[in-house]
Design a protein around this motif. Sequence first.
Motif, short mmCIF file in Angstrom:
data_model
loop_
_atom_site.label_atom_id
_atom_site.label_comp_id
_atom_site.label_asym_id
_atom_site.label_seq_id
_atom_site.Cartn_x
_atom_site.Cartn_y
_atom_site.Cartn_z
N ARG A 178 4.37 0.86 -12.58
CA ARG A 178 4.02 1.03 -11.30
C ARG A 178 4.26 -0.08 -10.47
NH1 ARG A 178 -0.74 3.21 -13.08
NH2 ARG A 178 -1.93 2.38 -11.61
N PRO A 179 5.06 0.00 -9.51
CA PRO A 179 4.92 -1.41 -8.29
C PRO A 179 4.27 -1.76 -7.97
CG PRO A 179 6.50 0.40 -7.83
CD PRO A 179 5.56 1.20 -8.80
N PRO A 180 3.08 -3.03 -8.16
CA PRO A 180 2.23 -4.14 -7.82
C PRO A 180 1.78 -3.38 -6.59
CG PRO A 180 3.70 -5.16 -7.55
CD PRO A 180 5.14 -3.95 -8.30
N LEU A 181 0.60 -2.98 -5.64
CA LEU A 181 -0.04 -2.39 -4.48
C LEU A 181 0.47 -3.52 -3.38
CD1 LEU A 181 -3.33 -1.53 -5.02
CD2 LEU A 181 -1.78 0.04 -4.49
N GLU A 238 -2.10 -1.12 -13.09
CA GLU A 238 -0.55 -0.80 -13.36
C GLU A 238 0.15 -0.89 -14.28
OE1 GLU A 238 -2.49 -2.33 -9.40
OE2 GLU A 238 -1.72 -3.44 -11.46
N VAL A 239 -0.59 -0.75 -15.53
CA VAL A 239 1.08 -0.92 -16.75
C VAL A 239 -0.24 0.00 -17.98
CG1 VAL A 239 2.48 -2.27 -18.27
CG2 VAL A 239 2.32 -2.53 -15.88
N VAL A 274 10.15 -6.01 -14.12
CA VAL A 274 9.95 -5.18 -13.82
C VAL A 274 9.57 -3.90 -12.68
CG1 VAL A 274 9.61 -2.71 -15.30
CG2 VAL A 274 10.35 -4.18 -16.11
N HIS A 275 10.15 -3.41 -11.83
CA HIS A 275 9.41 -2.72 -10.81
C HIS A 275 8.30 -3.92 -10.09
CE1 HIS A 275 11.47 0.79 -11.83
NE2 HIS A 275 10.36 0.81 -13.14
N ASP A 295 5.12 -6.71 3.23
CA ASP A 295 5.31 -5.56 1.97
C ASP A 295 4.45 -7.25 0.50
OD1 ASP A 295 6.66 -7.94 2.89
OD2 ASP A 295 8.58 -7.10 1.79
N MET A 296 4.05 -7.67 0.67
CA MET A 296 4.07 -8.68 -0.01
C MET A 296 2.62 -8.38 -1.00
SD MET A 296 0.87 -12.41 0.70
CE MET A 296 2.44 -12.85 1.28
#
Length: 399
Positions: free
Chosen positions: A305-308, A261-262, A206-207, A386-387
């Motif tokens: 939220r997408p991971p950093l 993030e979750v 999920v994202h 983008d890693m």
Amino acid sequence: MQVVVGHANPDFDAYAATIAAVKLYPGAHGVYLGSQNRNVREFHSLHQDMLDFVELKRLDLQAVDRLVMVDTREPSRIGELGPVARDPEVEVVVYDHHPRSDDDVEGAEDRSMETGATTSILVHEIMDRGVELTPLEATALLLGIHEDTGSLTYPSSTAYDAEAAAYLMRVGADLEVVAQFLSRVLTPEQRALLDALVGDLQLWDVHGQEIAVGYVSLLEYVDSASVVTHYLCEDMGYRVVVAAMEMPDRLYVVGRSRIAEVDIGAVLGHVGGGGHSQAASASMQRVSRDEVLGLVRRALEAEVRPPLTAGEIGSTPVRTVRSDTPMSEAGEIMGRWGHGGLPVVDDDALVGIVTRKDVDKASRHGLEHAPVKGFMGGDVVTVPPDMGLDELERLLTRE
């Protein structure tokens, strides 16, 4: 008449906060609304005669002029006392550590804080007022802090919680009792439930976040079933877990999260539940497997939220030095900008990395004038912008 109440189906934090608030409001009556948490029930059964709790049915709710709500701001979560909280003639005081919601009581004196445990807020007030605690009371309060902070390991834990825990230990809290009631040894029924969930477990992306989701249908009610999500999250290594468990009376959804993030409380808020960022639950009338998983999927997509990424946490602009730069100059640049290292670039090509440790080594040997190329590391590991942060952390621990 003063009444103190925590949310229905209390965990140890709500239960302990009720005990603490009774100490802070002399003459107040603590109300225990019953719990699905077996350990809370057992502790209450053993010690209720030595703690200031009364049965709700023995109270004249029309006589309540002050209501102290702990570990919740929502009147809908305190059963028959909900209308009392909404009565404009009743003074309401709130102690909570959960995020605010649209259902919060209006007009209350709000003493809430962002802490790992609600109990910590009350313990600090007990400390400030010099209120004495018995060893049993201190033990109950320490249970509340330990449970809701994961013994101070959850990301939401704060120094404020640690200070409260240390105080309770100083005044006689029994760590053996704390360990006994925080023990999560599974019953045979819970073990069977865990096995069934593991057998059905799906890993959703999920994202960019991995979410472990399981569903199981049970023919009989399983006591304290939420404990199995603790095993999935804490002992089996999944960082976010959602378990949907259909039982004869209702369908229960329990979530745990170990990452910022979750916010699992916000996720389960979409399906009528509540809790905080690390732990939350919801219950609903029986719906089909596909329906509940669809609800969970949509809730996760709305909140996760997408991971950093490496690009988001990296420093810009990138400051570099040439391979012929003196070590003293490299050290000055690091000191000026607070960097622990600098890329070494010649003709737009990355040829090495020089670190603060390298500068210190050069200084010890009186070689501050020497060029960077004599000290830099040449085996440079690079990553794309983008890693994800998780992958970056794993790479850093290997290199």
